[in-house]
Scaffold this active site. Structure first.
Site, PDB file in Angstrom:
ATOM      1  N   ASP A   1      43.099  38.193  40.716  1.00  0.00           N
ATOM      2  CA  ASP A   1      43.558  36.870  41.153  1.00  0.00           C
ATOM      3  C   ASP A   1      45.086  36.846  41.189  1.00  0.00           C
ATOM      4  OD1 ASP A   1      40.917  36.057  41.134  1.00  0.00           O
ATOM      5  OD2 ASP A   1      41.055  35.185  39.114  1.00  0.00           O
TER       6      ASP A   1
HETATM    7  N1  URA Z   1      38.136  38.105  36.624  1.00  0.00           N
HETATM    8  C1  URA Z   1      38.826  37.014  37.000  1.00  0.00           C
HETATM    9  O1  URA Z   1      38.418  35.899  36.757  1.00  0.00           O
HETATM   10  N2  URA Z   1      39.982  37.203  37.651  1.00  0.00           N
HETATM   11  C2  URA Z   1      40.491  38.409  37.947  1.00  0.00           C
HETATM   12  O2  URA Z   1      41.576  38.517  38.537  1.00  0.00           O
HETATM   13  C3  URA Z   1      39.767  39.537  37.537  1.00  0.00           C
HETATM   14  C4  URA Z   1      38.581  39.356  36.881  1.00  0.00           C
END
Ligand code: URA
Length: 239
Positions: free
Chosen positions: A104
């Site tokens: 993310d």
């Molecule tokens: N899980 C999440 O919620 N976000 C990420 O970036 C990676 C794994």
């Protein structure tokens, strides 16, 4: 067999146009013979290439470990935000690497970038169950009951039941945990904690496969994977 100009350009010696100029100088030898023809086809793994007397080591693929910073998207292009590829220097960008999977925008940590599509595909395959370990800070104290819940799999808000995952609590900090998952659903770690009534405030991937994030890399920094790290990720061919 590949064109000589493509091989030299792939090795970071400049654009095709610059390579043409370089060849015109007579500074490039292939197996001891001066070559000026950019379209000459050679086997890059077998030929001995020198540029102004220095051996040229052909490299087709690039594998980079990046400590992804907050605020940067795991993509090659984006209209609104900087991308992880924007953080690479010109030499690395020449290989046209892309991120292997996504973190993310606000997640930090280990992101692999490569131009090796087959390896990326293999590492992302849901059937391979490549482990990924995250360090998270939670809004509320972690409960020891989460350990069994995650081991059994939790049901996310869309009805998906997660695969067994291993949670480690931190005895010095009840709001900090480490979680290892074997799949990569959208916002998976955040949604797993929502499923148990908590919330992730900070997330960092600290291990990909059996390779830990190099903790000397500051956010935004990257380096090539070592031969040993490549081996751990099942990457055999680097040329
Ligand atoms: N899980 C999440 O919620 N976000 C990420 O970036 C990676 C794994």
């Amino acid at each position: 067999m590949e064109r000589l100009d493509k091989i030299l350009a792939g090795g970071g010696l400049g654009s095709r146009k610059e390579i043409k100029q370089l060849l015109r100088t007579g500074g490039v030898l292939v197996d001891g013979q001066e070559v000026r023809d950019p379209s000459l086809h050679i086997d890059p793994a077998a030929a001995q290439i020198t540029v102004f007397g220095k051996p040229f080591h052909y490299q087709k693929y690039i594998y980079l470990m990046m400590n992804k910073p907050d605020g940067v998207v795991s993509a090659t292009e984006d209209n609104r935000f900087p991308t992880v590829v924007d953080l690479l220097d010109e030499e690395a960008r020449r290989f046209a690497p892309f991120p292997v999977g996504r973190l993310d925008r606000d997640t930090e940590g280990f992101l692999l970038l490569t131009n090796d599509g087959q390896t990326a595909h293999r590492l992302l395959s849901p059937r391979k169950h490549v482990p990924k370990t995250y360090l998270a800070q939670l809004a509320q104290d972690a409960q020891s009951s989460y350990i069994a819940a995650f081991e059994q799999g939790v049901t996310l808000e869309d009805g998906y039941r997660t695969l067994p995952a291993q949670l480690a609590l931190d005895e010095n900090n009840p709001r900090q945990i480490r979680l290892t998952i074997y799949e990569g659903k959208f916002h998976q770690v955040k949604r797993m904690f929502e499923a148990v009534g908590n919330r992730v405030c900070y997330l960092k991937r600290i291990r990909f496969g059996s390779v830990p994030l190099d903790d000397t890399l500051a956010p935004g920094e990257y380096r090539p994977l070592s031969a040993e790290e490549c081996e751990k990720l099942g990457i055999e061919e680097t040329i």
